[in-house]
Structures are given as structure tokens and as C-alpha cells.
Design a protein around this motif. Sequence first.
Motif, mmCIF file in Angstrom:
data_model
loop_
_atom_site.group_PDB
_atom_site.id
_atom_site.type_symbol
_atom_site.label_atom_id
_atom_site.label_comp_id
_atom_site.label_asym_id
_atom_site.label_seq_id
_atom_site.Cartn_x
_atom_site.Cartn_y
_atom_site.Cartn_z
ATOM 1 N N HIS A 85 5.409 -2.007 0.540
ATOM 2 C CA HIS A 85 4.020 -2.264 0.956
ATOM 3 C C HIS A 85 3.096 -2.226 -0.251
ATOM 4 N N HIS A 87 -0.197 -4.665 -2.356
ATOM 5 C CA HIS A 87 -1.131 -5.802 -2.362
ATOM 6 C C HIS A 87 -1.385 -6.118 -3.831
ATOM 7 N N LYS A 211 2.743 -10.726 8.303
ATOM 8 C CA LYS A 211 2.096 -9.410 8.452
ATOM 9 C C LYS A 211 1.012 -9.548 9.510
ATOM 10 N N HIS A 272 2.035 2.423 7.882
ATOM 11 C CA HIS A 272 1.105 3.569 8.008
ATOM 12 C C HIS A 272 1.495 4.488 9.185
ATOM 13 N N ASP A 345 1.262 1.020 -0.305
ATOM 14 C CA ASP A 345 -0.019 0.328 -0.100
ATOM 15 C C ASP A 345 -0.820 0.223 -1.405
#
Length: 431
Positions: A85, A87, A211, A272, A345
Motif C-alpha cells: 500500500h 501512493h 482500488k 487500514h 500507505d
Amino acid sequence: MKAPSILLLSGLLSFAAAPALAADTWVRCGSLVDVVAGQTLGPHTVVIEADRFGELLAGHPGAPDEVELIDLSSLVCLPGLMDMHTHLSSEFSPQAYVQRFTLNEADIALRGAHFARITLEAGFTTVRDLGDSFNVSVSLRNAINSGHIPGPRIFTSAKSLATTGGHADPTNGWRRDLMGDPGPREGVVNGLDDARQAVRQRYKDGADLIKITATGGVLSVARSGQNPQFLIEEVEEIVRIARDYDMHVAAHAHGAEGMRRAILGGVHSIEHGTYMDDDIIALMIERGTWYVPTISAGRFVADKSAIEGYFPPVVAAKAAEIGPLIQGTFGRAHAAGVRIAFGTDCGVCPHGSNALEFEYMVEAGMSAADALRSATINSAELLGRQDEMGRVAAGFLADLIAVPEDPLEDITQLSMVQFVMRDGQVFLHAR
Ligand SMILES: [Zn+2]
């Protein structure tokens, strides 16, 4: 808390574009972590044939003349790490909300190239990218695959899918005349027709997976961080169409009801998972759904929520409430036996700090060996690539990293990566 590996790596020699390796390469490792057994073995020589591992030789035998030798005899080798995960095309800061109106696609892509390099140099040779702007992570993946820029191997969802006003609706919080009416192309879906079109659009855009944001989230300018935002029928349709294109579906979810719908709708992973209760845990075990915890992001937003003005007020309230809970959820899910793959994340947390997640996992009760498995063999299995990724073994892709001391004894070693090879090419070698 440890300094992020970006700082530790500054001043070390690294290679932006490594030359193609001729003949075989032999890497002499001081010791080698067997992630499957959860043991650190003695000195080994790892043979690299083009982009794959060849034989594993015990000790450091004499090498034939034509072989290129890499000496890591003072280091501990292990498989390249995998973060499910990230970005890569952005990094959060208080300016992020304004930057949506000031950055062009090229600005975002160039920053992404920088973040991709930092991530690779932190020892992460494979990532999933779970949501970007302008689908730039597709271009990033392609530039890395073609050897133009250094970075991890990327599996990307490109722009995430949300419902109107949902966590990944790109116009949340905007002035009414700027909001417009985003649709499937922008990742906003309402109903089954939109669901089909959005998945097929992502396939056309070049995404590897899908996603969805199954519930509200922390950083969007919207009231709830946890309300359900998809109907179960919409999730089912997205999953059904994604299968046609050999894509799996990852679901961002904080609240239990949205999580329940996502799992019953057939998603592959829950991201999460903050308010996961015992019923959800049981459902995930029954369905074999993966859990990607992202404790790092929870800790990051919780810490920043204490800083006056760091977040808009509506976001600060959610960050303070949701952020601190994820580590506890992870501990319960792990104890109950939910399948866990490593994910940070980062992009919320700073790129290159990915390995801090290992420390948070161990802090919450996971063994170092299991934490390492989550970022190697488990992540490979999540991707359906367990036959060629996540292990140092003959025939597997030659992704190899090295750290100073045994990470099974001291998990913080994973923040001190000294050597990175991806697909048989060296991208970092501290001298
Ligand atoms: Zn995310």
C-alpha cells in the motif's frame, strides 16, 4: 523513533541506471535470512543469472574468472521487501490541498520519480500503488520497467474508484462551480453501469488492479471517516468485471459496515481496517481476505493531528480519532489469524520510511519472522506471484537487499539498508 532511512542513506553511493550485468554475478553474503523458515543461515553465495536467482552456494567458494563478484560478506542478505500500500505519486503535507490546484500532471509525475527512487533505495523492490492523480503511476511503472528511471516494480490501481462524495471523489470539499459532475473516467461510480465502465476504463488506462474506497477516509475533506460508501451490489459488480481482466480489488475501509459489504462483495484485500470487529475478523478468515494494516499512516496522521493548523479542522478530528486505533486492530487481527500482507500507505507517511512499519508490527505483538514474511512471501501470495517473488531461491526474480545485522534479532536493521538489487541490477551499494 528511528531516523527515516532517507537520512541514513544520504551520502551513500547509488546508481541511477545500473549497467546490464554480463554473464553471471555472484553475491557473497555474510549471512542469509531464510524468510520461509524464519531463520538466519551462515555465509552463502547467491548466484544471479540475468534477472533471476540461480543456485545458492554454501559459504564463499572460489568463483570462475568470468563471474562478477559482489562482496557483501560483512552484511546480512534477504529478499527485496514488498509494500502492498503506497501512493508513489504524492507525499502528504499541509500544502497538499492547495497543490491539487497548482500542480500539473508533469509536476506530479516528476515527484513520483523521486519518491520511487527513495522507496527502492529503502529496500522495497516491489509495491502496490493504490491511488494516484491523472493515472501517473501507470507512466511511472512503465518508465521503471523500461529502465529509464530507478524504482520498485509497481502494480498499480491508477486512480481509485469512489461513489459521489466518497473518499476518492477528486472534487470533495471544492467550491460548487468547480465540483462539476465527475464520473467513471474520474473514478466516481454510482450504480452498476458506472461500476462496469469504471473498471473497464482502468483496464484501458493500463491499471494492474482496482482500488475502491469502501468507506469514508481520514484525509478527504468530508465529514465521516468511516461511513459505508458503496452498495454491496456495486462492489460485487466491480469485483465481477475486474475478474474479466485478471485484476483483483483492494478496498480502503475504516468502518465495519463498509468493510462487511466489501468482503461479502468479494474484494481481495482490506486496507487500514480500523474498526474491524470480531464478526469482521471471522468473515475475513472464512473468505481468505487479506488485511493490509498501514499502521504507519495511522501513527502519522495521529501525530500530526496534534499540530494546530496542520490539517483542515474536519480532517484533524478524523485523524485524531481513527489514526491511533490501527495498531491495536492489527494486533487483534494478527492474534486471530487473519492473513496479513505488509503495507504502509506511504505517500501519507513519508516515502522511504516504509520499514518503520516493521517496528510497529513487532511492537503490536508480531514476531520479527512473521513481520518479514508479511513483506515477502505473503505479499507475493497476495499478488499471485508466490512462484517467482518474495524468496531468495533458484528461479525467483533476483530482488536482494542487505542490512548490517540480523533483522530477526533486531527489526530496526530493516531501516538501514546498504544494498539493493532488483531484477538482477544493483541500484544501491553503500561503500
Ligand atoms: Zn492509501
